[in-house]
Design an enzyme around this catalytic site. Sequence first.
Site, PDB file in Angstrom:
ATOM      1  N   LYS A 204     -14.513   0.604  11.899  1.00 55.52           N
ATOM      2  CA  LYS A 204     -13.553  -0.482  11.729  1.00 55.52           C
ATOM      3  C   LYS A 204     -14.304  -1.697  11.201  1.00 55.52           C
ATOM      4  O   LYS A 204     -15.261  -2.167  11.817  1.00 55.52           O
ATOM      5  CB  LYS A 204     -12.878  -0.805  13.060  1.00 55.52           C
ATOM      6  CG  LYS A 204     -11.914  -1.977  12.968  1.00 55.52           C
ATOM      7  CD  LYS A 204     -11.095  -2.109  14.227  1.00 55.52           C
ATOM      8  CE  LYS A 204     -10.195  -3.317  14.180  1.00 55.52           C
ATOM      9  NZ  LYS A 204      -9.413  -3.455  15.409  1.00 55.52           N
ATOM     10  N   LYS A 256     -10.655   2.190   9.297  1.00 50.88           N
ATOM     11  CA  LYS A 256      -9.756   1.044   9.112  1.00 50.88           C
ATOM     12  C   LYS A 256     -10.490  -0.111   8.473  1.00 50.88           C
ATOM     13  O   LYS A 256     -11.592  -0.436   8.934  1.00 50.88           O
ATOM     14  CB  LYS A 256      -9.240   0.634  10.493  1.00 50.88           C
ATOM     15  CG  LYS A 256      -8.318  -0.565  10.523  1.00 50.88           C
ATOM     16  CD  LYS A 256      -7.856  -0.773  11.932  1.00 50.88           C
ATOM     17  CE  LYS A 256      -6.973  -1.989  12.036  1.00 50.88           C
ATOM     18  NZ  LYS A 256      -6.508  -2.177  13.394  1.00 50.88           N
TER      19      LYS A 256
END
Length: 333
Positions: A204, A256
């Site tokens: 992330k 992400k």
Amino acid sequence: MSISSPNQRPRRLRTNQAIRNLVSETQVRAEQLILPLFVREGLTEPKPIKGLPGVVQHTEGSLRIEMERALAAGIGGVMVFGIPNKRDPQGSEALNPNGVLSKAIRDIRAQVGDRMVVIADLCLDEFTSHGHCGVLGSPDAHGNCEVDNDATLEIYGRMAVVLAEAGAHMLGASGMMDGQVGATRAALDAAGYKDVSILAYAAKYASAFYGPFREAVESELDGDRKSYQQDPRNSRESAREIKLDAAEGADIIMVKPALAYLDIIKLASETVDLPIASYIVSGEMAMIEAAAAQGLINREPAILEALASVNRAGAGIICTYWAIEAAELLAKR
Ligand code: PBG
């Protein structure tokens, strides 16, 4: 072979839609889509979010209606974020079994049972008054506080049990603390929740594309998350994070954002043999919506192309605010 008559004609397989469908290498299905949902405590009317057409902060009532739409569209699951009335430095409301997130999870599970995967976000940023994903340690010589990794792990463990108790099938470990998957797994197992799975946000990034989300959760963050989320300039670091999360017991690996990180999705799919998920984040959606609203691009094909790209890169699971609409579009094709 003369230049005027090639003996290889790839165009033959693009002659009509039936042939194109026959040779298509990937096909996104509704069951692969996860819809992120925001539930705001104390709200009386659903509240729209700037830049994300159709995305709202839900009331208990509007959440119920949205879940019916999600069921009808046949999407794979929902990922729930809760926004509490009260925030404090410890994020205490995250541990309240009757808090906004636990309550929403309980309601959703009662409504959908096992017809859909119910995922709860396991992070403190919606609950802390400073907006960080964990609790802060003591100030250093300059008065700056860092997020205290290990103190945060202890809270994630307790929060995981509260959310499992509320009925979550799966927890989205999204805080980017070291050891969060292992700590969450240990806490769930110790409480008897061996079958509650962990969607590990292994890779992330500290991304500028989270803008509209920060409004959606009324983020209190002042500063950034660069001391725990990853540097967009790196990819080998993701391989390390992904392997660590797999070793700690992750069930699914999340990358992400998605569209600016297709190489990382590919890397994840080649690094481990776990299912790979990716999250088309708020800013990525907003860019497409804004361009479409100005007539610069054709909205529906752009949405389907974005989903196909993420899938083609290697993500079998896609988190997207377009989940319901995309499922409907896919059904029409
Ligand atoms: C943090 C969190 C973020 C998003 C979901 N959970 C990022 C952040 O605030 O750093 C972003 C999702 C989006 O932009 O759509 N737990």
